[in-house]
Every structure is written in structure tokens, then in C-alpha cells.
Design an enzyme around this catalytic site. Structure first.
Site, PDB file in Angstrom:
ATOM      1  N   LYS A  97      63.823 -16.719  71.942  1.00  0.00           N
ATOM      2  CA  LYS A  97      62.589 -16.092  72.501  1.00  0.00           C
ATOM      3  C   LYS A  97      62.597 -14.629  71.916  1.00  0.00           C
ATOM      4  O   LYS A  97      63.459 -13.947  71.327  1.00  0.00           O
ATOM      5  CB  LYS A  97      62.909 -15.861  73.970  1.00  0.00           C
ATOM      6  CG  LYS A  97      64.113 -14.987  74.463  1.00  0.00           C
ATOM      7  CD  LYS A  97      64.437 -14.884  76.009  1.00  0.00           C
ATOM      8  CE  LYS A  97      65.599 -14.324  76.413  1.00  0.00           C
ATOM      9  NZ  LYS A  97      65.863 -14.229  77.844  1.00  0.00           N
ATOM     10  N   TYR A 139      59.949  19.146  66.095  1.00  0.00           N
ATOM     11  CA  TYR A 139      59.380  19.379  67.401  1.00  0.00           C
ATOM     12  C   TYR A 139      60.321  20.067  68.157  1.00  0.00           C
ATOM     13  O   TYR A 139      61.716  19.778  68.337  1.00  0.00           O
ATOM     14  CB  TYR A 139      58.969  17.970  68.321  1.00  0.00           C
ATOM     15  CG  TYR A 139      57.652  17.401  67.832  1.00  0.00           C
ATOM     16  CD1 TYR A 139      56.435  18.116  67.445  1.00  0.00           C
ATOM     17  CD2 TYR A 139      57.833  16.252  67.203  1.00  0.00           C
ATOM     18  CE1 TYR A 139      55.190  17.464  67.381  1.00  0.00           C
ATOM     19  CE2 TYR A 139      56.614  15.450  66.797  1.00  0.00           C
ATOM     20  CZ  TYR A 139      55.303  16.308  66.860  1.00  0.00           C
ATOM     21  OH  TYR A 139      53.973  15.539  66.339  1.00  0.00           O
TER      22      TYR A 139
END
Length: 338
Positions: free
Chosen positions: A31, A236
Site C-alpha cells: 500500500k 529563515y
């Protein structure tokens, strides 16, 4: 180089898990696009090694995988029979009376499985629901009756024995193959193995299968380097400031590529061969910065996942689990299967 998936190691891990449950038929959980590693490549490699039972989460995954596997491969859909879903060539694992009666109209066109809730309270028939349709379901010949363990990665957790007892109580006497164990359950021992086991995250080289071979390697390209003077800051929020004259490399990866923002200031290293280089500052959407001052030469790319640093190591630093790291590795990494 990007993301390198070692299919030989993956197959070896599947075989090693299968050897832990020699009396059971070994399946494979593919999956989420084989945990992000490419189901269209992973599933055929496993089929070539002998796997015939594959598990996906939803029908769309099964439909995408079906053309890549021969007809004798069974693809089980864990979400079951959702209304209006095309299940051609797939085996829905039915989770509720509503799904059972919805699917009944299609039989005998296709096989079906049953999922029972043995205590996880997530998917599957509750005991009373199962008792009401057990005789009819058993007579219809389910391909598999399964449940799922909530605490299999904690071997001493009493929930494991409780779920085992509940699963036995609901299924003893039913003439159908049974499955309870995924990777963690396989490692709990033969009482949990039943007729089929679902090899999952351990197959991809992650905990709790401690003996697994490494399957994933990841190297990230260096876009640019720059010299930074003492007192200058990077990125940042100016979250890192140079305490010495430094050379900083900017790498082409970020949280959009599955590297969590929470990795900032956690001691994460990238690697230039055998030499560790520390990540500095924040993780931004597309970029990460590392301190390469101590390298005599800056290579074109730096390794993040290798024999020195696994997905579980990365997960521990980020405060998550290896599953999340694997399934989040972004599509911008070029993938190479070897």
C-alpha cells in the site's frame, strides 16, 4: 543520484520474514505505492521471489497495480468494498455488514476477504456483527479472514495476547485461511502466524525488524556553496549564526520532499563519504543548508540515507516513525531501482 531502492535487499528482507513463519504463506503489503518506493517495481520483484498475495489500502491502488502482476497474484483491498468502486481483478477485505451485503450481489464473480475487529477499534466486524453473518460468510468461502494487531511492536504488551484470544474466539471452527500478523506479529512468534502473514515495514528495512537489510539510499544535490563570516546568519529566522568563518552548502531538498521541518537543530548529519557534515538552520520547503567547512572538497551531492543513517534514525530525530519517513519521501527525488 536521488533515491536508490535496493530491490535485492527488499526481497531478502521478505524472505527473512517468511522464514520466521515457515508454516504460513508469506504475503506482502504494498500500500501507499509500496511505502513510497514504487509498487510497480516492488511487487513484481516480490512476485518473482514467490509472493502471490499483495495488500493495498484502497481500490485505486489495486487497479494501478493489477497490470503489473500475473493473474494468479491476489491483490487484497483493505478498505473493502466501497460503494461504486471498481473491484475487477481485486479481492475486497470486507469490514462491516454494509460492505458484506453490498459485496454479496457480486458473488461469485470475485473472491472476498473478511476483516474482524479483535480489539483495535479501527476496521473490521465487531464480534456481534460477525456472529450475525458468520455462517453465511463462511459458506460463501472467504479467501481470507484477518485482523490486525494494535501493539505488535511492543512484544510485552498484554494487548497482543488479548487480541490473539479474541481472534481465535471469532474464527476457530471456520473453514477459511486466517491472518493476524504483519511484521511485528511475525516477530511475536508462531502463535500469531496462522495461515498467512503480511510482510510490511520490515520488508522495507525498518523497525521493528532489527535484522533487516538496508533498502533505501538517498543523496541530495548541492546547488550552491558560499562563505559566511563570523556573526552572519543563515536561512529563515536566522536560526543559525556562524561562530567561525564557515562554508555553507545549500541542498535541493526540504519539507516538500518529506524531510520534516522538525529536523532543525536536532543534530542531523549529511554525509560526504565517511565524513559527517551537520545540517544548520531551518528546513524550508525546498532547501536545506549544511556546514561543509571541514570538507577539503565539496562533492556534487551529499548522502542523507545510507548505511550510517537509516530511515529509523531520521525518524527518531524528527520525533516520528520510519513508516512516515518512507511514505513521505517526495516525488521530486529521481528514483533508481537496483
Amino acid at each position: 543520484m536521488g533515491l536508490v531502492i535496493n530491490l535485492s535487499a527488499l526481497v531478502a528482507n521478505w524472505k527473512a520474514l517468511a522464514e520466521r513463519a515457515p508454516a504460513a504463506r508469506p504475503g506482502a503489503v504494498v500500500k501507499a505505492d509500496a511505502y513510497g518506493l514504487g509498487a510497480a517495481k516492488v511487487a513484481p520483484a516480490l512476485y518473482g521471489a514467490g509472493a502471490r498475495d499483495f495488500f493495498v489500502a484502497v481500490a485505486s491502488e489495486g487497479r494501478a497495480l493489477r497490470p503489473h502482476l500475473p493473474e494468479d497474484a491476489r491483490i487484497f483491498v483493505l478498505a473493502g468494498h466501497m460503494e461504486g468502486e471498481d473491484l475487477t481483478g481485486l479481492v475486497p477485505v470486507l469490514n462491516s455488514p454494509a460492505q458484506f451485503f453490498r459485496d454479496r450481489a457480486l458473488r461469485p464473480k470475485g473472491a472476498f476477504g473478511i476483516q474482524l475487529d479483535s480489539g483495535m477499534n479501527r476496521l473490521g466486524f465487531e464480534p456481534a456483527e460477525w456472529a450475525a453473518i458468520r455462517a453465511e460468510a463462511a459458506a460463501a468461502g472467504p479467501a481470507l479472514i484477518m485482523s490486525h494487531l494494535a501493539c505488535a511492536d511492543e512484544p510485552d504488551n498484554a494487548a497482543n495476547a488479548a487480541q490473539l484470544a479474541a481472534f481465535r474466539a471469532m474464527t476457530d471452527g471456520v473453514d477459511a485461511p486466517r491472518a493476524l500478523a504483519a511484521t511485528g506479529g511475525i516477530l511475536l512468534g508462531p502463535d500469531f502466524h496462522f495461515d498467512l502473514v503480511r510482510c510490511g515495514v520490515g520488508m522495507y528495512g525498518a523497525d521493528p525488524f532489527v535484522g533487516a537489510q538496508s533498502v533505501v539510499g538517498l543523496s541530495v544535490p548541492v546547488i550552491q556553496t558560499r562563505d559566511v563570516a563570523v556573526g552572519e546568519s543563515v536561512g529563515y529566522g536566522y536560526a543559525w549564526t556562524a561562530a567561525r568563518p564557515s562554508k555553507i552548502a545549500t541542498l535541493a531538498a526540504g519539507y516538500a520532499d518529506g524531510l520534516p521541518r522538525s529536523l532543525a537543530n536536532k543534530g542531523l548529519n549529511f554525509w560526504a563519504g565517511d565524513q559527517a557534515v551537520p545540517m544548520i538552520g531551518r528546513v524550508s520547503m525546498d532547501l536545506i543548508t549544511v556546514d561543509v567547512t571541514d570538507l577539503s572538497e565539496v562533492p556534487a551531492e551529499l548522502a542523507l540515507l545510507n548505511e550510517r543513517q537509516s530511515v529509523d534514525d531520521l525518524a527518531a530525530l524528527a520525533g516520528t516513525i520510519g513508516y512516515e519517513i518512507l511514505t513521505s519521501l517526495g516525488r521530486r527525488y529521481p528514483r533508481v531501482w537496483v
